[in-house]
Motif scaffolding. Sequence first.
Motif, mmCIF file in Angstrom:
data_model
loop_
_atom_site.group_PDB
_atom_site.id
_atom_site.type_symbol
_atom_site.label_atom_id
_atom_site.label_comp_id
_atom_site.label_asym_id
_atom_site.label_seq_id
_atom_site.Cartn_x
_atom_site.Cartn_y
_atom_site.Cartn_z
ATOM 1 N N PRO A 128 -12.790 -3.750 2.066
ATOM 2 C CA PRO A 128 -12.148 -2.459 1.440
ATOM 3 C C PRO A 128 -11.665 -2.660 0.135
ATOM 4 N N PRO A 129 -12.108 -1.929 -0.728
ATOM 5 C CA PRO A 129 -11.544 -2.004 -2.139
ATOM 6 C C PRO A 129 -10.056 -2.413 -2.163
ATOM 7 N N VAL A 130 -9.338 -1.742 -1.439
ATOM 8 C CA VAL A 130 -7.849 -1.983 -1.529
ATOM 9 C C VAL A 130 -7.528 -3.590 -1.289
ATOM 10 N N VAL A 131 -8.297 -4.036 -0.076
ATOM 11 C CA VAL A 131 -8.090 -5.415 0.199
ATOM 12 C C VAL A 131 -8.585 -6.420 -0.779
ATOM 13 N N ILE A 134 -5.885 -6.560 -3.209
ATOM 14 C CA ILE A 134 -4.501 -6.997 -2.822
ATOM 15 C C ILE A 134 -4.830 -8.787 -3.121
ATOM 16 N N ARG A 137 -4.724 -9.894 -6.389
ATOM 17 C CA ARG A 137 -3.371 -9.894 -6.948
ATOM 18 C C ARG A 137 -2.878 -11.177 -6.466
ATOM 19 N N ASN A 241 -17.303 5.552 -12.568
ATOM 20 C CA ASN A 241 -16.688 6.218 -11.757
ATOM 21 C C ASN A 241 -15.542 5.581 -10.692
ATOM 22 N N PHE A 243 -12.511 3.789 -9.238
ATOM 23 C CA PHE A 243 -11.005 4.379 -9.100
ATOM 24 C C PHE A 243 -10.037 3.270 -8.362
ATOM 25 N N TYR A 247 -6.764 1.082 -9.580
ATOM 26 C CA TYR A 247 -5.636 1.844 -9.097
ATOM 27 C C TYR A 247 -4.520 0.605 -8.518
ATOM 28 N N VAL A 248 -5.283 -0.009 -7.473
ATOM 29 C CA VAL A 248 -4.390 -0.824 -6.916
ATOM 30 C C VAL A 248 -3.892 -2.360 -7.515
ATOM 31 N N MET A 262 -11.247 7.707 -14.666
ATOM 32 C CA MET A 262 -10.929 8.142 -13.417
ATOM 33 C C MET A 262 -9.369 8.109 -13.063
ATOM 34 N N ALA A 265 -7.708 10.827 -15.300
ATOM 35 C CA ALA A 265 -7.666 12.194 -14.758
ATOM 36 C C ALA A 265 -6.914 12.449 -13.394
ATOM 37 N N TYR A 266 -7.068 11.394 -12.767
ATOM 38 C CA TYR A 266 -5.886 11.568 -11.233
ATOM 39 C C TYR A 266 -4.633 11.677 -11.672
ATOM 40 N N PHE A 270 -2.990 15.053 -10.474
ATOM 41 C CA PHE A 270 -1.831 15.057 -9.091
ATOM 42 C C PHE A 270 -0.415 14.374 -9.356
ATOM 43 N N ILE B 119 -13.473 13.025 -9.133
ATOM 44 C CA ILE B 119 -12.227 13.744 -9.369
ATOM 45 C C ILE B 119 -12.582 15.392 -9.671
ATOM 46 N N ASN B 208 -13.004 2.058 4.663
ATOM 47 C CA ASN B 208 -12.802 1.383 3.418
ATOM 48 C C ASN B 208 -12.345 2.587 2.570
ATOM 49 N N VAL B 233 1.881 -2.959 -2.047
ATOM 50 C CA VAL B 233 1.882 -3.676 -3.235
ATOM 51 C C VAL B 233 2.453 -2.994 -4.242
ATOM 52 N N SER B 248 -4.305 -7.642 5.541
ATOM 53 C CA SER B 248 -5.439 -7.417 4.613
ATOM 54 C C SER B 248 -6.636 -8.168 5.466
#
Lengths: 305, 277
Positions: A128-131, A134, A137, A241, A243, A247-248, A262, A265-266, A270, B119, B208, B233, B248
């Motif tokens: 997952p891109p979020v993982v 993290i 980081r 494209n 994001f 973002y994380v 992206m 624009a987000y 929002f 978007i 994901n 985070v 994770s």
Amino acid sequence: MTATLTAPTQVQKPGKPKQNREAIFLFLPALLPVLILSVYPLIRGIALGFTDARAGLHVETKFVGFDNFSKLLHNNLFWDSFRIGVIWTLSVTILQFVAALGLALLLNTDIKFRGVARTLALIPWAMPPVVVAIMWRLLLHPTNGPVNEILQNLHLTDHPINFLGNFSTALPAVIVVGIWVGMPMTTVTLLAGLQGIDRTLYEAAAVDGAGAWSQFWNITLPQLRTVIVAITSLDMIWNFNSFGLVYVLTAGGPGGKTMLPMLFAYNEAFRYGNFGMAAAMGDVMVVIIILFLFFYLRNRLRSEA
Amino acid sequence: MRTRPTTRALQYLAVLAYLIFLGFPLLWLISSSLKSPREFASVTPSILPKHVDFSNYTDALSEQGLVRGLVNSLQISIYSTILVLIVALPVSYALARFRSRLRPLTNGWILVSQVFPVILIVIPLFMILRPLHLTNTIPGVVIVYMVWSLPFALWMLQGYVAAVPRELEEAASVDGASRLRTIVSIVMPLLRPGLIATAMFTFISAWNEFFFALVLLQDPQLKTLPLVLARFVGAEGQVQFGPLAAASVLATVPSLVFFAFLQRRLTSGLLSGAVKG
């Protein structure tokens, strides 16, 4: 549907009008959701860029023509974000391609550890891109991260570097992560292309006395051209494209140094509720992608002819 | 072709560099998840944990939001996978077998859906789903995922359907089997590997996914695992690295299982789609 169930079907050749009706039945379950949730939103989204739509349930929306676009023209933050987006897209795509080509060439030889390398090369793709964000980081953390530890042990720096928090290092650091994530797909595709090249071409070249280097330039690269054009075009679109990862990693910071279009624009849509303005940015992004692809593909195809 | 020893050495050096670049981040994540809080605080971090300690995992799993995120992600991914298969199977069959006018349209849509930035789509989606009371609901996200993993699913399945010999179907229909009967008893069994691969792809892409979930799910009760992790985070004060690393790793497990299953078939599946597409 019942008609197709009961009627005895003959062996049919493609292209008959009766088949068309049958095909439409098969398409039907997909057609409605796709029209409502994909085709319509897309058209509506493009059109929104020409309105002053805002978030909120009962807000009146009116057509404003090219107002949003002329506002964008004078918005420096927007241009900054675009510049960052272009730097990000080109650096990640090009470096990722070079790294992936190197790895694919290695995997295509009879070298050991190929299996391990191949498996490792695929894992980042499925994470997952979020993982991924993290994980990096943790790696780049100024006090607990191993990267700083190693750099200090090698005496390359005498103080810990806050890679993701520094104005000058944030974008390069994010680009490295982007390369790490995107390499697998590119490597697998290039490897497939390499394995499709006719062996006899190399044998003939070797007989003619061509070295490894000249074989690479005169056989491998030309033979791979279509695959290369396809995968770099896709990578470019995906990267432009992208994001979640950034973002994380940085949320666009520090001070907007990694604010990809992206993300910009987000936030506009929002965080500030300016739907119309955000859609206009999306429109500009589409135009840029299409122009870019047009020139890229036209040049590639012409040099192929 | 013979390879000179120096070239060989350089090749191994390059492979080593790639292995470190690709593998070290993963190694570090896993090893961090197994370190005790005390080892985390130490000034000189070691690559492997000195004592393997599972307290980060128990900590992570005792976190309310995380477990709920896990359950939400699981639900959403399973439902959207089932929906995608139901919808994609007939369409990819039609795409591979009939020369319908819908075919170029579908292929065009598959392409367009790749090029357009999300978007542009997410704002109207939000505006369509809100009056229907589908924002902030699991069904809302499920149908959005269904529609958005459909292009790739179609692209993959189409290739698998095309690989099923047409003669088999013709033989069945000569024997008097209806089209539906032919699909169910001849095509489906042969498509099993393709269906499994497509299902896994859809599952992983839903598992994901981040952007649509971020926009469509505001209710903390409904947040998916990536959203929960991302919030950890975020600017929410003190971050506990150990449990975060453990969570994770847990979030990556489905993907790893997927790859253990599919390592080989993956590339051939992609290629069969590519050849047909």
